[in-house]
Write an enzyme that holds these catalytic residues in place. Sequence first.
Site, PDB file in Angstrom:
ATOM      1  N   THR A 218       0.857  -1.195   0.000  1.00  0.00           N
ATOM      2  CA  THR A 218       0.000   0.000   0.000  1.00  0.00           C
ATOM      3  C   THR A 218       0.896   1.250   0.000  1.00  0.00           C
ATOM      4  O   THR A 218       2.098   1.154   0.230  1.00  0.00           O
ATOM      5  CB  THR A 218      -0.912   0.008   1.254  1.00  0.00           C
ATOM      6  OG1 THR A 218      -0.094   0.078   2.420  1.00  0.00           O
ATOM      7  CG2 THR A 218      -1.793  -1.233   1.318  1.00  0.00           C
TER       8      THR A 218
ATOM      9  N   LYS B  59       7.662   2.048   2.493  1.00  0.00           N
ATOM     10  CA  LYS B  59       8.784   2.661   3.213  1.00  0.00           C
ATOM     11  C   LYS B  59       8.425   3.067   4.640  1.00  0.00           C
ATOM     12  O   LYS B  59       9.288   3.126   5.508  1.00  0.00           O
ATOM     13  CB  LYS B  59       9.270   3.911   2.464  1.00  0.00           C
ATOM     14  CG  LYS B  59       9.815   3.624   1.081  1.00  0.00           C
ATOM     15  CD  LYS B  59      10.344   4.883   0.406  1.00  0.00           C
ATOM     16  CE  LYS B  59       9.256   5.824  -0.057  1.00  0.00           C
ATOM     17  NZ  LYS B  59       8.488   5.384  -1.219  1.00  0.00           N
TER      18      LYS B  59
ATOM     19  N   GLU C  79      13.151  -5.427  -0.057  1.00  0.00           N
ATOM     20  CA  GLU C  79      14.027  -4.945  -1.138  1.00  0.00           C
ATOM     21  C   GLU C  79      13.385  -3.812  -1.940  1.00  0.00           C
ATOM     22  O   GLU C  79      14.042  -2.877  -2.376  1.00  0.00           O
ATOM     23  CB  GLU C  79      14.359  -6.121  -2.079  1.00  0.00           C
ATOM     24  CG  GLU C  79      15.282  -5.781  -3.227  1.00  0.00           C
ATOM     25  CD  GLU C  79      16.652  -5.300  -2.751  1.00  0.00           C
ATOM     26  OE1 GLU C  79      17.408  -6.111  -2.232  1.00  0.00           O
ATOM     27  OE2 GLU C  79      16.942  -4.096  -2.904  1.00  0.00           O
TER      28      GLU C  79
ATOM     29  N   GLY D 254      13.436   0.881  -6.016  1.00  0.00           N
ATOM     30  CA  GLY D 254      12.605   0.033  -6.883  1.00  0.00           C
ATOM     31  C   GLY D 254      13.237  -1.294  -7.243  1.00  0.00           C
ATOM     32  O   GLY D 254      13.472  -2.131  -6.372  1.00  0.00           O
TER      33      GLY D 254
ATOM     34  N   GLU E 219       3.924  13.627  -8.275  1.00  0.00           N
ATOM     35  CA  GLU E 219       2.567  13.552  -7.747  1.00  0.00           C
ATOM     36  C   GLU E 219       1.942  14.946  -7.696  1.00  0.00           C
ATOM     37  O   GLU E 219       2.644  15.949  -7.824  1.00  0.00           O
ATOM     38  CB  GLU E 219       2.607  12.928  -6.353  1.00  0.00           C
ATOM     39  CG  GLU E 219       3.032  11.475  -6.432  1.00  0.00           C
ATOM     40  CD  GLU E 219       3.138  10.830  -5.077  1.00  0.00           C
ATOM     41  OE1 GLU E 219       2.329  11.180  -4.209  1.00  0.00           O
ATOM     42  OE2 GLU E 219       4.010   9.977  -4.907  1.00  0.00           O
TER      43      GLU E 219
ATOM     44  N   LYS F  72      14.579   6.675   2.421  1.00  0.00           N
ATOM     45  CA  LYS F  72      15.288   5.523   1.854  1.00  0.00           C
ATOM     46  C   LYS F  72      16.693   5.398   2.449  1.00  0.00           C
ATOM     47  O   LYS F  72      17.186   4.302   2.696  1.00  0.00           O
ATOM     48  CB  LYS F  72      15.346   5.643   0.333  1.00  0.00           C
ATOM     49  CG  LYS F  72      13.960   5.523  -0.312  1.00  0.00           C
ATOM     50  CD  LYS F  72      13.987   5.984  -1.754  1.00  0.00           C
ATOM     51  CE  LYS F  72      12.592   5.906  -2.363  1.00  0.00           C
ATOM     52  NZ  LYS F  72      12.546   6.587  -3.666  1.00  0.00           N
TER      53      LYS F  72
ATOM     54  N   GLY G  15       7.993   2.077 -10.632  1.00  0.00           N
ATOM     55  CA  GLY G  15       7.265   1.372 -11.692  1.00  0.00           C
ATOM     56  C   GLY G  15       6.605   0.137 -11.127  1.00  0.00           C
ATOM     57  O   GLY G  15       7.031  -0.409 -10.108  1.00  0.00           O
TER      58      GLY G  15
END
Lengths: 326, 171
Positions: free
Chosen positions: A82, A111, A135, A140, A196, A211, A305
């Site tokens: 999600t 995340k 991962e 990505g 976005e 990240k 992606g």
Amino acid sequence: MMKIALIGIGSVGRGVGEVLKNDKRFKIVAAADSKSGLVNPDGIDFDAIMAAKKKTGRCGTTDWTAFRIAAEVDYDTLVEVTPTNAETGEPALSTIKIALSRGKHVVTSNKGPISLAYRDLKALAKENNADIRFEGTVAGAVPIINGMKNGLAGNPVKALFGVLNGTCNYILSRMEEEGLTYQQALAEARDLGYAEADPTYDVNGTDAAIKLVILANSVLGMNVTLKDVQRTGIDRITPEAIKMAHTTGHTIRLIASLYPDKRDLEVSPRLLPEDDPLVFSETLNAITVETEYAGAITFIGAGAGSVETASAILSDLVFILKKYAL
Amino acid sequence: MQKYIRTTLKLELQDKPGQLLTAIKPISESGANIITISHQRDEENPGSDLIVDIVISLQESALPKLLDSLKAQNIDVTRIGIERLMCMKTFILIGHILHTDLTDTVNRIDKKDITEVTELHIIMPKLDEPSTAKLTIKAVNEAEMDHAIEKLEKIAAEKHLMIIDEIGGRL
């Protein structure tokens, strides 16, 4: 065969469905979106639920929520894909805790829970003899977590530099190539779906910083939070700055940097030589790891992606499949 | 910390075989790093002296001994130029650079013969819009450069300027 409960059927969830539907090693026995869910122990017809979602906006019925699926269904691994909530990690954090408490494995690309509660989740998994893998949370499709943990195992890391936000990389490379202003490049990124509607977390460095926190805690054994990352965004960068950088053979990119020994974590626009491996166009992600023995190693590839992120999830699922001989 | 300097030696050599090697030997023995050598023969006066420019980098304390050894070999050193500021870093600043007292910004970084702002290039697209500047700082060594960067960061915080710096410490 591994029985999977898939939580989230947005972009990444659809990719997971695509990747798994013809793979006989896996069976999706439950799926949920934000409003509904469905369960079928014989395996869900993924194309049928996507068609239903397109028609009604729901994949199943409202009596099956993500929490109920996590708590009641008979599955081996919960795949949680999600959208990220950077402040609380919810509702994903609770869903993941329910699964781990039952001794179920968890694979996620979310995340929020990993950056906020890595240690707790790892401890909970260990207590219940389960695995939690993630991962897909960083860069990505690029196998940076497994690449560093396994491929570079034992090698002391001196420093790490990453391009971890595709939106910022797109904006800066368009400013460089076409002399666009920040506002023009951002508008273009929005039109192409790379940014976005509210791009704040991308352009102010928060997404890259999250990240970096995940890499610091999970791969480098640090114990840091978002507050420990010094952040500067790209919104003040002028086209003139990029032109001036060019006169000495440099360009500007948003770089996440980490020096483990100094506990120094930063996300900020930096000058890089134009021929540096971290300088490229489009929305790719890359990480250069500077190690004691291997020198500098650069990982590069698709940073986001649908099917690309599903590739990272697949690798985690295969790892669990083999480890537990499911 | 040992101070490294970059210096240019202009040597006058007799135009006969082996002279260049005779000059280079003491340089090499002094521990200097030869950066470039150029020589020009005077075509109109064959047999005249050969002028050789050698750019070297070496520890400052090793220079007097090197000059002595060259003299001992009967080599005339006609000019010495010394560049003391060996460390160089380039920064880009974005913000209201002129209106926040540019002279003050530069003066606070400048420390004669130790750290100096050697290049400053400003572009001001429109009145009231942020300008962009490229600033080059040179320093005698890494420690002084770090001091200069600390000062620059302090100034930038005070004057709301954004600093973009080079990634350092790469392999």
